[in-house]
Design a protein around this motif. Structure first.
Motif, short mmCIF file in Angstrom:
data_model
loop_
_atom_site.label_atom_id
_atom_site.label_comp_id
_atom_site.label_asym_id
_atom_site.label_seq_id
_atom_site.Cartn_x
_atom_site.Cartn_y
_atom_site.Cartn_z
N GLN A 263 0.84 -1.19 0.00
CA GLN A 263 0.00 0.00 0.00
C GLN A 263 0.87 1.24 0.00
O GLN A 263 1.99 1.23 0.49
N MET A 264 0.32 2.32 -0.55
CA MET A 264 1.00 3.60 -0.53
C MET A 264 0.90 4.17 0.88
O MET A 264 0.19 3.66 1.72
N ALA A 265 1.60 5.25 1.11
CA ALA A 265 1.53 5.92 2.41
C ALA A 265 0.08 6.27 2.73
O ALA A 265 -0.71 6.55 1.83
N ILE A 266 -0.25 6.26 4.00
CA ILE A 266 -1.63 6.57 4.39
C ILE A 266 -1.80 8.04 4.71
O ILE A 266 -2.82 8.45 5.24
N TYR A 267 -0.79 8.84 4.44
CA TYR A 267 -0.89 10.27 4.67
C TYR A 267 -0.07 11.00 3.60
O TYR A 267 0.77 10.42 2.94
N ARG A 268 -0.33 12.26 3.45
CA ARG A 268 0.44 13.13 2.55
C ARG A 268 0.85 14.36 3.33
O ARG A 268 0.05 14.92 4.08
N ASN A 269 2.07 14.79 3.13
CA ASN A 269 2.54 16.02 3.76
C ASN A 269 2.13 17.21 2.90
O ASN A 269 2.15 17.13 1.68
N VAL A 270 1.77 18.29 3.55
CA VAL A 270 1.48 19.54 2.85
C VAL A 270 2.51 20.55 3.31
O VAL A 270 2.62 20.83 4.51
N HIS A 271 3.29 21.07 2.38
CA HIS A 271 4.31 22.05 2.73
C HIS A 271 3.66 23.32 3.28
O HIS A 271 2.62 23.75 2.79
N LEU A 272 4.28 23.90 4.28
CA LEU A 272 3.77 25.14 4.84
C LEU A 272 3.74 26.25 3.80
O LEU A 272 2.92 27.16 3.86
N SER A 273 4.61 26.15 2.82
CA SER A 273 4.66 27.17 1.76
C SER A 273 3.37 27.19 0.93
O SER A 273 3.13 28.14 0.20
N PHE A 274 2.55 26.14 1.05
CA PHE A 274 1.27 26.13 0.35
C PHE A 274 0.48 27.39 0.71
O PHE A 274 -0.10 28.04 -0.15
N TRP A 275 0.45 27.74 1.99
CA TRP A 275 -0.37 28.84 2.48
C TRP A 275 0.22 30.21 2.15
O TRP A 275 -0.49 31.20 2.12
N THR A 276 1.53 30.28 1.91
CA THR A 276 2.18 31.55 1.62
C THR A 276 2.51 31.72 0.14
O THR A 276 2.98 32.78 -0.27
N ASP A 277 2.25 30.70 -0.66
CA ASP A 277 2.49 30.79 -2.10
C ASP A 277 1.66 31.94 -2.68
O ASP A 277 0.46 32.05 -2.39
N ASN A 278 2.28 32.80 -3.47
CA ASN A 278 1.58 33.98 -4.01
C ASN A 278 0.34 33.61 -4.82
O ASN A 278 -0.69 34.28 -4.73
N LYS A 279 0.44 32.57 -5.63
CA LYS A 279 -0.70 32.16 -6.45
C LYS A 279 -1.87 31.74 -5.56
O LYS A 279 -3.00 32.16 -5.77
#
Length: 195
Positions: A31-47
Protein backbone atom coordinates in the motif's frame (compact mmCIF):
# COMPACT_ATOMS: atom_id res chain seq x y z
CA UNK A 1 12.21 -13.35 21.57
CA UNK A 2 15.77 -14.55 21.20
CA UNK A 3 18.45 -12.86 19.10
CA UNK A 4 17.79 -15.26 16.23
CA UNK A 5 14.00 -14.70 16.12
CA UNK A 6 11.84 -11.68 15.50
CA UNK A 7 8.23 -10.63 15.04
CA UNK A 8 7.53 -9.51 11.50
CA UNK A 9 6.03 -6.01 11.54
CA UNK A 10 3.95 -6.77 8.43
CA UNK A 11 2.40 -10.12 9.27
CA UNK A 12 3.05 -10.33 13.06
CA UNK A 13 4.49 -13.84 12.78
CA UNK A 14 7.40 -14.80 15.02
CA UNK A 15 10.00 -16.60 12.91
CA UNK A 16 13.68 -17.36 12.71
CA UNK A 17 15.44 -14.44 11.00
CA UNK A 18 17.05 -16.54 8.28
CA UNK A 19 13.92 -18.43 7.22
CA UNK A 20 11.09 -15.88 7.32
CA UNK A 21 9.68 -14.81 3.96
CA UNK A 22 6.80 -12.51 4.62
CA UNK A 23 3.82 -13.22 2.36
CA UNK A 24 2.94 -9.55 2.40
CA UNK A 25 6.39 -8.67 1.06
CA UNK A 26 6.45 -11.53 -1.44
CA UNK A 27 3.06 -11.66 -3.11
CA UNK A 28 0.64 -9.00 -1.95
CA UNK A 29 0.53 -5.52 -3.40
CA UNK A 30 2.05 -3.02 -1.00
CA UNK A 31 0.00 0.00 0.00
CA UNK A 32 1.00 3.60 -0.53
CA UNK A 33 1.53 5.92 2.41
CA UNK A 34 -1.63 6.57 4.39
CA UNK A 35 -0.89 10.27 4.67
CA UNK A 36 0.44 13.13 2.55
CA UNK A 37 2.54 16.02 3.76
CA UNK A 38 1.48 19.54 2.85
CA UNK A 39 4.31 22.05 2.73
CA UNK A 40 3.77 25.14 4.84
CA UNK A 41 4.66 27.17 1.76
CA UNK A 42 1.27 26.13 0.35
CA UNK A 43 -0.37 28.84 2.48
CA UNK A 44 2.18 31.55 1.62
CA UNK A 45 2.49 30.79 -2.10
CA UNK A 46 1.58 33.98 -4.01
CA UNK A 47 -0.70 32.16 -6.45
CA UNK A 48 -2.64 30.45 -3.65
CA UNK A 49 -2.75 33.53 -1.41
CA UNK A 50 -3.74 36.02 -4.13
CA UNK A 51 -5.72 34.04 -6.71
CA UNK A 52 -7.38 31.11 -4.93
CA UNK A 53 -10.78 31.35 -3.32
CA UNK A 54 -11.42 29.32 -0.14
CA UNK A 55 -13.17 26.76 -2.37
CA UNK A 56 -10.05 26.61 -4.60
CA UNK A 57 -7.78 26.04 -1.60
CA UNK A 58 -9.95 23.20 -0.34
CA UNK A 59 -10.11 21.57 -3.76
CA UNK A 60 -6.35 21.94 -4.35
CA UNK A 61 -5.62 20.38 -0.96
CA UNK A 62 -7.99 17.56 -1.91
CA UNK A 63 -6.12 17.00 -5.19
CA UNK A 64 -2.82 16.73 -3.29
CA UNK A 65 -4.07 14.50 -0.47
CA UNK A 66 -6.86 12.23 -1.75
CA UNK A 67 -6.57 8.42 -1.58
CA UNK A 68 -5.83 8.09 -5.32
CA UNK A 69 -2.61 10.16 -5.23
CA UNK A 70 0.62 8.39 -6.07
CA UNK A 71 4.34 9.09 -6.34
CA UNK A 72 4.27 10.72 -9.78
CA UNK A 73 1.32 13.08 -9.18
CA UNK A 74 -0.78 11.69 -12.02
CA UNK A 75 -3.61 9.43 -11.01
CA UNK A 76 -6.92 8.06 -12.20
CA UNK A 77 -9.99 9.37 -10.40
CA UNK A 78 -13.58 9.67 -11.59
CA UNK A 79 -15.70 12.77 -11.18
CA UNK A 80 -18.08 10.66 -9.08
CA UNK A 81 -15.24 9.70 -6.71
CA UNK A 82 -14.23 13.35 -6.35
CA UNK A 83 -17.85 14.33 -5.68
CA UNK A 84 -18.27 11.61 -3.06
CA UNK A 85 -15.01 12.48 -1.32
CA UNK A 86 -15.37 16.29 -1.34
CA UNK A 87 -19.13 16.62 -0.90
CA UNK A 88 -19.43 18.76 -4.05
CA UNK A 89 -21.89 17.92 -6.84
CA UNK A 90 -20.68 16.89 -10.30
CA UNK A 91 -21.30 20.35 -11.84
CA UNK A 92 -19.14 22.00 -9.18
CA UNK A 93 -16.37 19.43 -9.75
CA UNK A 94 -16.42 20.07 -13.51
CA UNK A 95 -16.31 23.83 -12.91
CA UNK A 96 -13.39 23.51 -10.47
CA UNK A 97 -11.42 21.26 -12.81
CA UNK A 98 -11.94 23.70 -15.67
CA UNK A 99 -10.85 26.63 -13.48
CA UNK A 100 -7.75 24.76 -12.26
CA UNK A 101 -6.82 23.91 -15.85
CA UNK A 102 -7.58 27.17 -17.64
CA UNK A 103 -7.29 29.90 -14.99
CA UNK A 104 -4.84 28.61 -12.36
CA UNK A 105 -2.98 26.31 -14.80
CA UNK A 106 -1.93 23.86 -12.08
CA UNK A 107 -3.57 20.66 -13.35
CA UNK A 108 -4.50 18.91 -16.56
CA UNK A 109 -7.45 16.51 -16.70
CA UNK A 110 -7.93 13.78 -19.29
CA UNK A 111 -11.58 12.90 -19.86
CA UNK A 112 -10.55 9.81 -21.85
CA UNK A 113 -8.37 8.19 -19.18
CA UNK A 114 -9.98 10.01 -16.21
CA UNK A 115 -6.53 11.00 -14.98
CA UNK A 116 -5.48 14.20 -13.25
CA UNK A 117 -1.93 15.46 -13.68
CA UNK A 118 -0.76 17.80 -10.92
CA UNK A 119 1.77 20.02 -12.68
CA UNK A 120 3.73 21.10 -9.58
CA UNK A 121 3.59 17.81 -7.66
CA UNK A 122 7.18 16.91 -8.48
CA UNK A 123 8.56 20.14 -6.97
CA UNK A 124 7.33 19.24 -3.51
CA UNK A 125 7.13 15.46 -3.50
CA UNK A 126 9.97 13.98 -5.56
CA UNK A 127 13.28 13.04 -3.98
CA UNK A 128 16.51 11.60 -5.32
CA UNK A 129 16.30 8.52 -3.10
CA UNK A 130 16.99 5.36 -5.09
CA UNK A 131 14.05 3.61 -3.43
CA UNK A 132 11.76 6.53 -4.26
CA UNK A 133 12.94 6.69 -7.89
CA UNK A 134 12.22 2.97 -8.34
CA UNK A 135 8.64 3.51 -7.12
CA UNK A 136 8.34 6.68 -9.20
CA UNK A 137 9.34 4.85 -12.39
CA UNK A 138 6.74 2.16 -11.67
CA UNK A 139 4.11 4.83 -11.04
CA UNK A 140 4.94 6.62 -14.32
CA UNK A 141 4.67 3.33 -16.26
CA UNK A 142 1.08 2.96 -14.99
CA UNK A 143 -0.03 6.35 -16.40
CA UNK A 144 -2.51 5.76 -19.25
CA UNK A 145 -2.52 9.14 -21.02
CA UNK A 146 0.45 9.27 -23.43
CA UNK A 147 0.94 13.05 -23.15
CA UNK A 148 0.92 12.87 -19.35
CA UNK A 149 3.43 10.02 -19.44
CA UNK A 150 5.68 11.94 -21.84
CA UNK A 151 5.54 15.02 -19.58
CA UNK A 152 6.46 12.98 -16.49
CA UNK A 153 9.28 11.14 -18.25
CA UNK A 154 10.72 14.47 -19.42
CA UNK A 155 10.70 15.83 -15.86
CA UNK A 156 12.09 12.54 -14.54
CA UNK A 157 14.99 12.62 -17.03
CA UNK A 158 15.81 16.26 -16.15
CA UNK A 159 15.42 15.82 -12.39
CA UNK A 160 19.13 16.30 -11.74
CA UNK A 161 19.89 19.12 -14.18
CA UNK A 162 20.05 22.86 -13.81
CA UNK A 163 19.66 25.37 -16.64
CA UNK A 164 21.77 28.52 -16.54
CA UNK A 165 20.76 31.28 -18.97
CA UNK A 166 23.45 33.21 -20.86
CA UNK A 167 24.17 36.61 -19.38
CA UNK A 168 24.03 38.39 -22.76
CA UNK A 169 20.32 37.80 -23.23
CA UNK A 170 20.62 35.01 -25.78
CA UNK A 171 17.59 32.76 -26.26
CA UNK A 172 19.50 29.57 -25.51
CA UNK A 173 20.57 28.08 -22.19
CA UNK A 174 23.46 25.92 -21.09
CA UNK A 175 22.34 22.83 -19.24
CA UNK A 176 24.57 20.60 -17.17
CA UNK A 177 23.88 17.75 -14.82
CA UNK A 178 25.07 17.61 -11.22
CA UNK A 179 25.88 13.96 -11.80
CA UNK A 180 28.34 15.02 -14.51
CA UNK A 181 30.24 17.19 -12.03
CA UNK A 182 29.74 15.36 -8.76
CA UNK A 183 30.17 11.73 -9.68
CA UNK A 184 30.33 9.04 -7.04
CA UNK A 185 33.96 8.45 -8.00
CA UNK A 186 35.24 11.84 -6.83
CA UNK A 187 33.62 11.51 -3.35
CA UNK A 188 32.51 15.15 -3.05
CA UNK A 189 29.64 16.11 -0.78
CA UNK A 190 27.28 18.25 -2.90
CA UNK A 191 25.52 19.84 0.10
CA UNK A 192 28.88 20.85 1.58
CA UNK A 193 30.02 22.43 -1.72
CA UNK A 194 26.82 24.46 -2.14
CA UNK A 195 26.84 26.02 1.34
Amino acid sequence: LSKSTFECSLCSIVRHRDTHICKKKRGEKSQMAIYRNVHLSFWTDNKVADDFTPEDKYFYLYLFTNPQTNLCGCYEVSLKQIANQTGYNRDTIERLIERFEKVHKVIVYSKESKEILLLNWYKYNWTKSEKFLTGLDKSIREVKDKEFKRYLLEIRSNADTVSIPYANGMDTTVTFSFTDIYSKDNNRDLNKDIS
